[in-house]
Design a protein around this motif. Structure first.
Motif, PDB file in Angstrom:
ATOM      1  N   TYR A  12       0.850  -1.195   0.000  1.00 17.28           N
ATOM      2  CA  TYR A  12       0.000   0.000   0.000  1.00 17.28           C
ATOM      3  C   TYR A  12       0.881   1.238   0.000  1.00 17.28           C
ATOM      4  N   SER A  13       0.365   2.306  -0.581  1.00 15.92           N
ATOM      5  CA  SER A  13       1.101   3.574  -0.628  1.00 15.92           C
ATOM      6  C   SER A  13       0.228   4.741  -0.175  1.00 15.92           C
ATOM      7  N   SER A  14      -0.944   4.438   0.408  1.00 17.53           N
ATOM      8  CA  SER A  14      -1.817   5.468   0.970  1.00 17.53           C
ATOM      9  C   SER A  14      -2.809   4.792   1.898  1.00 17.53           C
ATOM     10  N   GLY A  15      -3.547   5.596   2.654  1.00 14.06           N
ATOM     11  CA  GLY A  15      -4.601   5.063   3.510  1.00 14.06           C
ATOM     12  C   GLY A  15      -4.110   4.622   4.875  1.00 14.06           C
ATOM     13  N   GLU A  16      -5.006   3.958   5.608  1.00 13.98           N
ATOM     14  CA  GLU A  16      -4.734   3.506   6.974  1.00 13.98           C
ATOM     15  C   GLU A  16      -4.842   1.990   7.051  1.00 13.98           C
ATOM     16  N   ARG A  17      -3.905   1.392   7.768  1.00 16.64           N
ATOM     17  CA  ARG A  17      -3.876  -0.051   7.958  1.00 16.64           C
ATOM     18  C   ARG A  17      -3.659  -0.356   9.439  1.00 16.64           C
ATOM     19  N   GLN A  18      -4.236  -1.461   9.887  1.00 20.52           N
ATOM     20  CA  GLN A  18      -4.021  -1.893  11.273  1.00 20.52           C
ATOM     21  C   GLN A  18      -3.716  -3.393  11.320  1.00 20.52           C
ATOM     22  N   PHE A  19      -2.697  -3.713  12.098  1.00 23.21           N
ATOM     23  CA  PHE A  19      -2.305  -5.098  12.384  1.00 23.21           C
ATOM     24  C   PHE A  19      -2.676  -5.398  13.824  1.00 23.21           C
ATOM     25  N   GLN A  20      -3.208  -6.589  14.068  1.00 24.97           N
ATOM     26  CA  GLN A  20      -3.474  -7.029  15.437  1.00 24.97           C
ATOM     27  C   GLN A  20      -3.092  -8.491  15.590  1.00 24.97           C
ATOM     28  N   GLY A  21      -2.425  -8.825  16.691  1.00 26.95           N
ATOM     29  CA  GLY A  21      -2.086 -10.209  16.977  1.00 26.95           C
ATOM     30  C   GLY A  21      -1.592 -10.347  18.400  1.00 26.95           C
ATOM     31  N   TYR A  22      -1.530 -11.571  18.872  1.00 28.10           N
ATOM     32  CA  TYR A  22      -1.076 -11.880  20.222  1.00 28.10           C
ATOM     33  C   TYR A  22       0.257 -12.611  20.106  1.00 28.10           C
ATOM     34  N   VAL A  23       1.300 -12.057  20.712  1.00 30.38           N
ATOM     35  CA  VAL A  23       2.645 -12.617  20.551  1.00 30.38           C
ATOM     36  C   VAL A  23       3.198 -13.093  21.891  1.00 30.38           C
ATOM     37  N   ILE A  24       3.969 -14.186  21.831  1.00 31.92           N
ATOM     38  CA  ILE A  24       4.645 -14.668  23.026  1.00 31.92           C
ATOM     39  C   ILE A  24       6.022 -15.203  22.633  1.00 31.92           C
ATOM     40  N   PHE A  25       7.022 -14.867  23.447  1.00 34.31           N
ATOM     41  CA  PHE A  25       8.366 -15.402  23.254  1.00 34.31           C
ATOM     42  C   PHE A  25       9.021 -15.543  24.622  1.00 34.31           C
ATOM     43  N   SER A  26      10.050 -16.360  24.679  1.00 31.73           N
ATOM     44  CA  SER A  26      10.701 -16.661  25.959  1.00 31.73           C
ATOM     45  C   SER A  26      12.216 -16.607  25.801  1.00 31.73           C
ATOM     46  N   ALA A  27      12.927 -16.758  26.929  1.00 28.69           N
ATOM     47  CA  ALA A  27      14.393 -16.837  26.897  1.00 28.69           C
ATOM     48  C   ALA A  27      14.801 -18.015  26.016  1.00 28.69           C
ATOM     49  N   PRO A  28      15.918 -17.884  25.282  1.00 29.54           N
ATOM     50  CA  PRO A  28      16.925 -16.816  25.378  1.00 29.54           C
ATOM     51  C   PRO A  28      16.765 -15.713  24.332  1.00 29.54           C
ATOM     52  N   LEU A  29      15.610 -15.614  23.681  1.00 30.47           N
ATOM     53  CA  LEU A  29      15.466 -14.678  22.558  1.00 30.47           C
ATOM     54  C   LEU A  29      15.980 -13.293  22.925  1.00 30.47           C
ATOM     55  N   ASN A  30      16.836 -12.739  22.042  1.00 32.36           N
ATOM     56  CA  ASN A  30      17.395 -11.415  22.253  1.00 32.36           C
ATOM     57  C   ASN A  30      17.699 -10.750  20.917  1.00 32.36           C
ATOM     58  N   ASP A  31      17.211  -9.535  20.758  1.00 30.25           N
ATOM     59  CA  ASP A  31      17.484  -8.704  19.583  1.00 30.25           C
ATOM     60  C   ASP A  31      17.024  -9.381  18.292  1.00 30.25           C
TER      61      ASP A  31
ATOM     62  N   LEU B  57      21.161 -14.807  14.712  1.00 29.40           N
ATOM     63  CA  LEU B  57      21.023 -15.540  15.964  1.00 29.40           C
ATOM     64  C   LEU B  57      22.319 -15.473  16.768  1.00 29.40           C
ATOM     65  N   ARG B  58      22.245 -14.854  17.951  1.00 27.52           N
ATOM     66  CA  ARG B  58      23.410 -14.728  18.842  1.00 27.52           C
ATOM     67  C   ARG B  58      23.211 -15.507  20.138  1.00 27.52           C
ATOM     68  N   THR B  59      22.135 -16.283  20.195  1.00 29.82           N
ATOM     69  CA  THR B  59      21.804 -17.073  21.389  1.00 29.82           C
ATOM     70  C   THR B  59      21.543 -18.508  20.945  1.00 29.82           C
ATOM     71  N   GLY B  60      21.011 -19.313  21.854  1.00 26.76           N
ATOM     72  CA  GLY B  60      20.520 -20.621  21.467  1.00 26.76           C
ATOM     73  C   GLY B  60      19.262 -20.486  20.631  1.00 26.76           C
ATOM     74  N   ALA B  61      18.657 -21.606  20.279  1.00 27.38           N
ATOM     75  CA  ALA B  61      17.451 -21.612  19.446  1.00 27.38           C
ATOM     76  C   ALA B  61      16.356 -20.731  20.042  1.00 27.38           C
ATOM     77  N   VAL B  62      15.606 -20.076  19.164  1.00 33.54           N
ATOM     78  CA  VAL B  62      14.538 -19.187  19.613  1.00 33.54           C
ATOM     79  C   VAL B  62      13.222 -19.575  18.939  1.00 33.54           C
ATOM     80  N   SER B  63      12.132 -19.267  19.631  1.00 30.74           N
ATOM     81  CA  SER B  63      10.795 -19.576  19.139  1.00 30.74           C
ATOM     82  C   SER B  63       9.860 -18.417  19.466  1.00 30.74           C
ATOM     83  N   VAL B  64       9.035 -18.046  18.484  1.00 28.38           N
ATOM     84  CA  VAL B  64       8.046 -16.972  18.648  1.00 28.38           C
ATOM     85  C   VAL B  64       6.709 -17.494  18.156  1.00 28.38           C
TER      86      VAL B  64
END
Length: 223
Positions: free
Chosen positions: A99-118, A206-213
Motif C-alpha cells: 500500500y502507498s496510501s490510507g490507513e492499515r491496522q495489524f493485530q495479533g497476540y505474541v509470546i516469546f521466551s528466553a533466550p530470545l534477544n534482539d 542468531l546470537r543465542t541458542g534456538a529461539v521460538s516466537v
C-alpha cells in the motif's frame, strides 16, 4: 406467580446469553478505534538457509536445512516461528498487502521466551532510508522487552513467557502507532512516500541458542 418468575428467569438467561455472544464477538474484533474493515491478504513463508532467503507458498508446515535450521508451523489460529541455529536468520510470514496510501491496522497476540534477544517480531517493510520503516523487536533485558526500532522506543518489559496483544496502526505518509494490550505505547511521525507491506515472525542474526516466537489470532484491517 411461579410461571411469571419462570418467564422472567428465562428472559434473563436469554439476555445473558446474548450479552455473552456479544462479548465474545467484541473480543474477536478488538481492534483499536472504529470504522475499520477486516482485510485478508496472500501469505508467503520466508525462511532463510545456507543459500539465503527462500520464499514458499503458504502451508501449515515448512522447514529448511538438513538437519532443520528454521521452520514455520500453523496450528489452528496460532503460528510458531523457530530459528534453531545460525545457518538461518529468519522464519517469517510476508503479507502481500502493498500500500502507498490510507490507513492499515495489524493485530495479533505474541509470546516469546528466553533466550530470545534482539530479534525482529514485526516489521513495516519499505523505506527511503533503508529496507524497513519500523520494526518491533524482542530483547532479553528486564525479563523480556518489546522495543521499536525506527521510532518509538520501549513498549513493554517483563514479557518473557507472557502473551501480549499487539496493535500497530499505520496512516501512510503520516504516523505509526504501537499498542500493547490496548494501551498506546508509541507514536511517531513518518513522511516517506514509498510502498509498504508487513512481515511478522522472527528475524535477525542468531546470537543465542534456538529461539521460538508464536503469533496467535493475527488480523488485519483497513479504513
Amino acid at each position: 406467580m411461579s410461571t411469571n418468575r419462570s418467564i422472567r428467569a428465562g428472559l434473563a438467561c436469554s439476555i445473558l446469553s446474548v450479552s455473552f455472544v456479544a462479548t465474545v464477538a467484541g473480543t474477536a474484533q478488538a481492534q483499536i478505534g472504529s470504522g475499520w474493515k477486516s482485510a485478508t491478504y496472500t501469505k508467503k513463508i520466508h525462511l532463510d538457509d545456507e543459500n539465503g532467503l527462500q520464499t514458499f507458498n503458504w502451508t501449515s508446515y515448512k522447514s529448511v536445512c538438513n538437519p532443520i535450521c528454521a521452520d514455520y508451523r500453523a496450528t489452528g489460529n496460532s503460528e510458531t516461528f523457530r530459528i534453531l541455529d545460525n545457518r538461518s536468520n529468519r522464519s517469517e510470514i510476508r503479507l502481500y498487502n502493498e500500500y502507498s496510501s490510507g490507513e492499515r491496522q495489524f493485530q495479533g497476540y505474541v509470546i516469546f521466551s528466553a533466550p530470545l534477544n534482539d530479534e525482529s517480531l514485526f516489521q513495516i517493510f519499505g523505506s527511503t532510508s533503508g529496507a524497513t520503516l519500523t520494526m518491533m523487536r524482542g530483547y532479553s533485558d528486564s525479563g523480556g522487552t518489546l522495543r521499536t526500532v525506527g521510532g518509538g522506543g520501549v513498549l513493554a518489559t517483563g514479557v518473557y513467557g507472557k502473551e501480549q496483544r499487539i496493535n500497530v496502526i499505520h496512516k501512510q505518509d503520516d504516523y505509526v502507532e504501537f499498542y500493547v494490550n490496548g494501551s498506546r505505547k508509541a507514536r511517531f511521525s513518518e513522511d516517506e512516500e514509498v510502498t509498504n507491506y508487513w512481515k511478522y515472525g522472527v528475524y535477525g542474526t542468531l546470537r543465542t541458542g534456538a529461539v521460538s516466537v508464536t503469533w496467535r489470532a493475527v488480523q488485519t484491517f483497513t479504513r
